[in-house]
Every structure is written in structure tokens, then in C-alpha cells.
Design a protein around this motif. Structure first.
Motif, PDB file in Angstrom:
ATOM      1  N   ILE A   6      65.990  24.325  76.206  1.00 47.08           N
ATOM      2  CA  ILE A   6      66.169  23.245  76.088  1.00 47.08           C
ATOM      3  C   ILE A   6      65.769  22.287  77.298  1.00 47.08           C
ATOM      4  CG2 ILE A   6      68.035  21.333  75.804  1.00 47.08           C
ATOM      5  CD1 ILE A   6      69.374  23.766  73.748  1.00 47.08           C
ATOM      6  N   GLU A   7      66.390  22.859  78.573  1.00 50.16           N
ATOM      7  CA  GLU A   7      66.079  22.292  79.668  1.00 50.16           C
ATOM      8  C   GLU A   7      64.387  22.077  80.031  1.00 50.16           C
ATOM      9  OE1 GLU A   7      66.225  23.663  84.005  1.00 50.16           O
ATOM     10  OE2 GLU A   7      68.054  23.525  83.240  1.00 50.16           O
ATOM     11  N   ALA A   8      63.699  23.148  79.554  1.00 49.21           N
ATOM     12  CA  ALA A   8      62.079  23.164  79.806  1.00 49.21           C
ATOM     13  C   ALA A   8      61.617  22.107  78.927  1.00 49.21           C
ATOM     14  CB  ALA A   8      61.620  24.672  79.400  1.00 49.21           C
ATOM     15  N   LEU A   9      61.888  21.949  77.469  1.00 46.95           N
ATOM     16  CA  LEU A   9      61.563  20.850  76.617  1.00 46.95           C
ATOM     17  C   LEU A   9      61.822  19.516  76.993  1.00 46.95           C
ATOM     18  CD1 LEU A   9      62.224  22.831  73.340  1.00 46.95           C
ATOM     19  CD2 LEU A   9      59.982  22.360  74.432  1.00 46.95           C
ATOM     20  N   LEU A  12      59.383  18.787  79.827  1.00 48.07           N
ATOM     21  CA  LEU A  12      58.096  18.729  79.311  1.00 48.07           C
ATOM     22  C   LEU A  12      57.838  17.657  78.235  1.00 48.07           C
ATOM     23  CD1 LEU A  12      57.345  22.529  78.772  1.00 48.07           C
ATOM     24  CD2 LEU A  12      56.430  21.056  80.456  1.00 48.07           C
ATOM     25  N   GLY A  13      59.105  17.032  77.983  1.00 49.22           N
ATOM     26  CA  GLY A  13      58.832  15.489  77.124  1.00 49.22           C
ATOM     27  C   GLY A  13      58.957  15.805  75.645  1.00 49.22           C
ATOM     28  N   GLY A  14      59.598  17.203  75.246  1.00 53.23           N
ATOM     29  CA  GLY A  14      59.820  17.514  73.968  1.00 53.23           C
ATOM     30  C   GLY A  14      58.975  18.505  73.492  1.00 53.23           C
ATOM     31  N   ALA A  15      57.998  18.781  74.090  1.00 59.57           N
ATOM     32  CA  ALA A  15      56.897  20.097  73.801  1.00 59.57           C
ATOM     33  C   ALA A  15      56.182  20.535  74.802  1.00 59.57           C
ATOM     34  CB  ALA A  15      55.911  19.331  72.734  1.00 59.57           C
ATOM     35  N   GLY A  16      55.763  21.913  74.522  1.00 55.94           N
ATOM     36  CA  GLY A  16      55.070  22.451  75.717  1.00 55.94           C
ATOM     37  C   GLY A  16      55.418  23.843  75.933  1.00 55.94           C
ATOM     38  N   TRP A  17      54.701  24.466  76.953  1.00 54.21           N
ATOM     39  CA  TRP A  17      54.639  26.112  77.065  1.00 54.21           C
ATOM     40  C   TRP A  17      55.966  25.925  77.835  1.00 54.21           C
ATOM     41  CZ3 TRP A  17      52.377  29.352  80.983  1.00 54.21           C
ATOM     42  CH2 TRP A  17      52.557  30.498  80.327  1.00 54.21           C
TER      43      TRP A  17
END
Length: 55
Positions: A6-9, A12-17
Motif C-alpha cells: 500500500i505504501e509503495a503504491l 508510485l501514484g497507484g500503480a507501478g513496480w
């Protein structure tokens, strides 16, 4: 792991690696023992669980 996803998304703006989670939590991963070797699988699994919960 779900919190990492969740933190990474969010970052990254909701999507990404999700590699940024590893950079941020590298010390925790190294100290965890086996998770250092399974983190990619664990992150993918957590992401899939979050997708399933959304449905």
C-alpha cells in the motif's frame, strides 16, 4: 507485507513496480533471515491478496 504494498503504491501514484519497498525496508529484510530471499514472492502475494479483497 500488505502495508509495504500500500505504501509503495501510494508513493508510485497507484500503480507501478514495488521495488521501492525493498529499498526502504532493506535493513528489515536483511535482519529477517529467509525473507531476504523470498521478498519478491511475498510482495506479489500481498499485492494479489489486496486485489482479491477489493473485489
Amino acid at each position: 507485507m500488505k502495508l509495504w504494498v500500500i505504501e509503495a503504491l501510494k508513493y508510485l501514484g497507484g500503480a507501478g513496480w514495488l521495488r521501492m519497498s525493498v529499498n526502504k525496508y532493506e535493513q528489515e529484510l536483511k535482519a529477517s533471515g529467509s525473507m531476504l530471499y523470498t521478498w519478491q514472492y511475498d510482495l506479489r502475494w500481498a499485492a494479489q491478496q489486496l486485489r482479491n479483497e477489493k473485489n
